[in-house]
Design a protein around this motif. Structure first.
Motif, PDB file in Angstrom:
ATOM      1  N   ASP A 194      14.389   4.247  -8.002  1.00 48.65           N
ATOM      2  CA  ASP A 194      14.399   2.885  -8.356  1.00 48.65           C
ATOM      3  C   ASP A 194      14.215   2.065  -6.942  1.00 48.65           C
ATOM      4  OD1 ASP A 194      14.283   3.307 -11.026  1.00 48.65           O
ATOM      5  OD2 ASP A 194      16.678   3.070 -11.033  1.00 48.65           O
ATOM      6  N   CYS A 195      14.855   2.334  -5.863  1.00 48.96           N
ATOM      7  CA  CYS A 195      15.002   1.720  -4.785  1.00 48.96           C
ATOM      8  C   CYS A 195      13.579   2.005  -4.046  1.00 48.96           C
ATOM      9  CB  CYS A 195      16.138   2.270  -3.612  1.00 48.96           C
ATOM     10  SG  CYS A 195      16.249   1.818  -1.984  1.00 48.96           S
ATOM     11  N   LEU A 196      13.390   3.293  -3.996  1.00 50.29           N
ATOM     12  CA  LEU A 196      11.795   3.731  -3.483  1.00 50.29           C
ATOM     13  C   LEU A 196      10.852   2.800  -4.054  1.00 50.29           C
ATOM     14  CD1 LEU A 196      10.292   5.286  -1.394  1.00 50.29           C
ATOM     15  CD2 LEU A 196      10.211   7.150  -2.918  1.00 50.29           C
ATOM     16  N   VAL A 197      10.820   2.637  -5.488  1.00 48.56           N
ATOM     17  CA  VAL A 197       9.792   2.032  -6.188  1.00 48.56           C
ATOM     18  C   VAL A 197       9.518   0.572  -5.841  1.00 48.56           C
ATOM     19  CG1 VAL A 197       9.078   1.201  -8.536  1.00 48.56           C
ATOM     20  CG2 VAL A 197       9.535   3.731  -8.083  1.00 48.56           C
ATOM     21  N   GLU A 198      10.776  -0.082  -5.579  1.00 52.14           N
ATOM     22  CA  GLU A 198      10.992  -1.403  -5.405  1.00 52.14           C
ATOM     23  C   GLU A 198      10.270  -1.765  -3.955  1.00 52.14           C
ATOM     24  OE1 GLU A 198      12.057  -5.186  -5.969  1.00 52.14           O
ATOM     25  OE2 GLU A 198      12.302  -3.477  -7.346  1.00 52.14           O
ATOM     26  N   VAL A 199      10.210  -0.742  -3.136  1.00 53.64           N
ATOM     27  CA  VAL A 199       9.945  -0.878  -1.995  1.00 53.64           C
ATOM     28  C   VAL A 199       8.122  -0.852  -2.108  1.00 53.64           C
ATOM     29  CG1 VAL A 199       9.497  -0.038   0.591  1.00 53.64           C
ATOM     30  CG2 VAL A 199      11.528  -0.097  -0.463  1.00 53.64           C
ATOM     31  N   LEU A 200       7.761   0.095  -2.598  1.00 52.28           N
ATOM     32  CA  LEU A 200       6.317   0.322  -2.816  1.00 52.28           C
ATOM     33  C   LEU A 200       5.634  -0.251  -3.507  1.00 52.28           C
ATOM     34  CD1 LEU A 200       6.498   4.603  -3.266  1.00 52.28           C
ATOM     35  CD2 LEU A 200       6.446   3.302  -1.112  1.00 52.28           C
ATOM     36  N   ARG A 201       6.427  -1.213  -4.640  1.00 48.60           N
ATOM     37  CA  ARG A 201       5.530  -2.017  -5.269  1.00 48.60           C
ATOM     38  C   ARG A 201       4.855  -3.243  -4.454  1.00 48.60           C
ATOM     39  NH1 ARG A 201       8.931  -6.187  -6.880  1.00 48.60           N
ATOM     40  NH2 ARG A 201       7.591  -6.755  -8.846  1.00 48.60           N
ATOM     41  N   LYS A 202       5.568  -3.431  -3.290  1.00 44.14           N
ATOM     42  CA  LYS A 202       5.116  -4.447  -2.605  1.00 44.14           C
ATOM     43  C   LYS A 202       3.701  -4.134  -1.642  1.00 44.14           C
ATOM     44  CE  LYS A 202       9.616  -6.686  -2.823  1.00 44.14           C
ATOM     45  NZ  LYS A 202      10.673  -7.539  -2.025  1.00 44.14           N
ATOM     46  N   LEU A 203       3.447  -2.844  -1.626  1.00 41.70           N
ATOM     47  CA  LEU A 203       2.250  -2.421  -0.863  1.00 41.70           C
ATOM     48  C   LEU A 203       0.995  -2.524  -1.652  1.00 41.70           C
ATOM     49  CD1 LEU A 203       3.643   1.233   0.413  1.00 41.70           C
ATOM     50  CD2 LEU A 203       3.561  -0.911   1.349  1.00 41.70           C
ATOM     51  N   ASP A 204      -0.104  -2.707  -0.774  1.00 41.06           N
ATOM     52  CA  ASP A 204      -1.456  -2.774  -1.514  1.00 41.06           C
ATOM     53  C   ASP A 204      -1.885  -1.595  -1.884  1.00 41.06           C
ATOM     54  OD1 ASP A 204      -1.978  -1.534   0.808  1.00 41.06           O
ATOM     55  OD2 ASP A 204      -3.213  -2.844   1.832  1.00 41.06           O
ATOM     56  N   ILE A 205      -3.165  -1.837  -2.778  1.00 41.35           N
ATOM     57  CA  ILE A 205      -3.902  -0.520  -3.541  1.00 41.35           C
ATOM     58  C   ILE A 205      -4.160   0.404  -2.378  1.00 41.35           C
ATOM     59  CG2 ILE A 205      -5.644   0.065  -4.893  1.00 41.35           C
ATOM     60  CD1 ILE A 205      -5.727  -2.673  -6.090  1.00 41.35           C
ATOM     61  N   GLU A 206      -4.843  -0.075  -1.426  1.00 38.44           N
ATOM     62  CA  GLU A 206      -4.933   1.305  -0.195  1.00 38.44           C
ATOM     63  C   GLU A 206      -3.975   2.084   0.150  1.00 38.44           C
ATOM     64  OE1 GLU A 206      -7.202   1.307   4.018  1.00 38.44           O
ATOM     65  OE2 GLU A 206      -7.173  -0.591   2.897  1.00 38.44           O
ATOM     66  N   SER A 207      -2.757   1.430   0.354  1.00 38.30           N
ATOM     67  CA  SER A 207      -1.575   2.264   0.938  1.00 38.30           C
ATOM     68  C   SER A 207      -0.985   3.216   0.001  1.00 38.30           C
ATOM     69  CB  SER A 207      -0.638   1.336   1.264  1.00 38.30           C
ATOM     70  OG  SER A 207      -1.102   0.571   2.258  1.00 38.30           O
ATOM     71  N   LEU A 208      -1.061   2.810  -1.484  1.00 33.71           N
ATOM     72  CA  LEU A 208      -0.435   3.529  -2.533  1.00 33.71           C
ATOM     73  C   LEU A 208      -1.645   4.581  -2.851  1.00 33.71           C
ATOM     74  CD1 LEU A 208       0.627   0.582  -4.963  1.00 33.71           C
ATOM     75  CD2 LEU A 208       1.855   2.364  -3.614  1.00 33.71           C
ATOM     76  N   LEU A 209      -2.702   4.458  -2.632  1.00 37.09           N
ATOM     77  CA  LEU A 209      -3.824   5.644  -2.863  1.00 37.09           C
ATOM     78  C   LEU A 209      -3.903   6.489  -1.577  1.00 37.09           C
ATOM     79  CD1 LEU A 209      -6.611   3.848  -4.580  1.00 37.09           C
ATOM     80  CD2 LEU A 209      -4.750   5.087  -5.821  1.00 37.09           C
TER      81      LEU A 209
END
Length: 441
Positions: A194-209
């Motif tokens: 949950d903590c990790l998702v809270e951080v990653l959700r603020k990244l852009d599409i390019e970083s998430l992919l």
């Protein structure tokens, strides 16, 4: 040559990732700092100050790296009902920094600027900046600075039980972080999802992919969480010479998605939208959207609340098809649009189908008579209206003020075609906030 080849773990794209057996003994502090900094540098100021330092000591250390503070966007911190999503932030309200205390505000700005160690390259100024803070920023950005955007706008707990206090590790702000001894046996996969998702959700599409899935298996799993895909900002992916930094991205050029192949582009948009699992609430359309991709998004994003339409999309032929699909988003609350020649056609289905609609932001649009009438039809819904650098006649201003009786905020900055006189001020007397800075006939 006759030896049997060692089996290697590969994902669907053919890339190698470490086996679970090899990952088992890895600890948090062994995570490559350069990789971690590359992720954290894309977060906003609020996350870097309030979320990241509390994960662990290594994350706190990484958040102090000057690379994480190259882009100082103070505009994101300002709490305002008419700012574009996801810029609405209660940060200052929660921490009481903006309650008329200029000394506290200046100290906070100085604290953030000092984190960059004179390496910041991008600055977005907010409305709470003072002359003193501007002077300090100008001194600290005297060496490396290439872009600036002017935006509009406790005591420690003590025990009284008489017991001896246990020594706790605290950073400069007084917050507790785990000791190195306690962190020694923690592994990557034990990091709270949950903590990790809270951080990653603020990244852009390019970083998430392209970045997050290659760190480790647990990060890849966290990147698949629908919460990470609630804000779909395709505008950041577009490579365009006139887009504001940091929106210039070579993503599509590198992967050859925009080389005139609409089928490949539609497939990519569909792939990203599917990651949200029909939970996306914010959508920023880009110029490469087609009619087919618009139709798919209208079907697969039923919970959409905020829609942002930039100018490059409205310049194309596909912008005319938007009115066919915008009525599908029944939960739509905010629409932000730039340079539109058929605003009335877009607002008509909103007044019919979008019963939760309450905010409209227009920029560089000529408000015609039919457009003003379409805005008036939103009378029972619209509470916030922002017109920036728009052209409209005095008659249309009077029509909007008389028709929209439920407005709580009206921003008409740098608009042309009318002067604000006593009659207009009287008609706008029921509006809590009426800003007409820079208007001229």
């Amino acid at each position: 040559m006759g030896k049997r080849k060692r089996k290697r773990n590969r994902n669907r794209s053919g890339r190698y990732y470490p086996s679970k057996k090899k990952m088992g003994n890895r600890r948090w502090e062994e995570l490559n700092q350069d990789c971690l900094v590359e992720v954290l540098r894309k977060l906003d100021i609020e996350s870097l100050l309030t979320n990241i330092p509390l994960v662990c000591k290594s994350w706190y250390k990484a958040s102090l790296d000057p690379k994480c503070w190259k882009c100082l966007n103070f505009h994101e911190l300002a709490s305002s009902p008419y700012l574009r999503p996801p810029y609405n932030s209660p940060f200052f309200d929660d921490f009481n920094i903006l309650n008329g205390n200029n000394d506290l505000t200046n100290a906070f700005i100085k604290f953030v600027v000092d984190r960059s160690q004179r390496c910041a390259t991008t600055l977005v100024i907010a409305g709470f900046f003072t002359q003193q803070s501007l002077e300090y920023v100008s001194q600290e950005f005297s060496i490396e600075f290439n872009y600036m955007h002017l935006s509009t706008c406790s005591k420690k707990n003590q025990s009284i039980m008489g017991k001896r206090k246990r020594k706790r590790n605290r950073n400069r702000s007084g917050r507790y972080y785990p000791s190195k001894k306690k962190m020694g046996n923690r592994r990557w996969e034990e990091l709270n999802q949950d903590c990790l998702v809270e951080v990653l959700r603020k990244l852009d599409i390019e970083s998430l992919l392209t970045n997050i899935p290659l760190v480790c298996k647990s990060w890849y799993k966290a990147s698949l969480d629908p919460k990470c895909w609630k804000c779909l900002n395709f505008h950041e992916l577009a490579s365009s010479p006139y887009l504001r930094p940091p929106y210039n991205s070579p993503f599509f050029d590198d992967f050859n998605i925009l080389n005139g192949n609409n089928d490949l582009t539609n497939a990519f948009i569909k792939f990203v939208v599917d990651r949200s699992q029909r939970c996306a609430t914010t959508l920023v359309i880009a110029g490469f959207f087609t009619q087919q991709s618009l139709e798919y998004v209208s079907q697969e994003c039923p919970e959409l609340k905020c829609l942002n339409i930039p100018m490059e999309f409205m310049f194309g032929d596909e912008g005319q098809h938007l009115s066919k699909f915008i009525g599908s988003w029944e939960n739509l609350e905010l629409l932000s649009i730039e340079i539109c020649y058929y605003l009335d056609q877009i607002l008509t289905p909103i007044s019919t189908h979008c019963h939760k609609f309450q905010a409209l932001c227009c920029r560089e649009i000529q408000i015609r008579d039919e457009d003003a009438m379409a805005i008036v039809k939103l009378e029972q819904k619209i509470k916030y209206l922002r017109l920036s650098s728009c052209l409209l006649s005095r008659e249309n201003v009077v029509m909007i003020l008389k028709g929209c009786r439920h407005l709580e905020l009206l921003i008409m900055r740098y608009c042309s075609g009318f002067n604000v006189d006593d009659e207009i001020l009287k008609l706008a007397s029921h509006i809590k906030t009426f800003d007409y800075q820079g208007t001229y006939a």
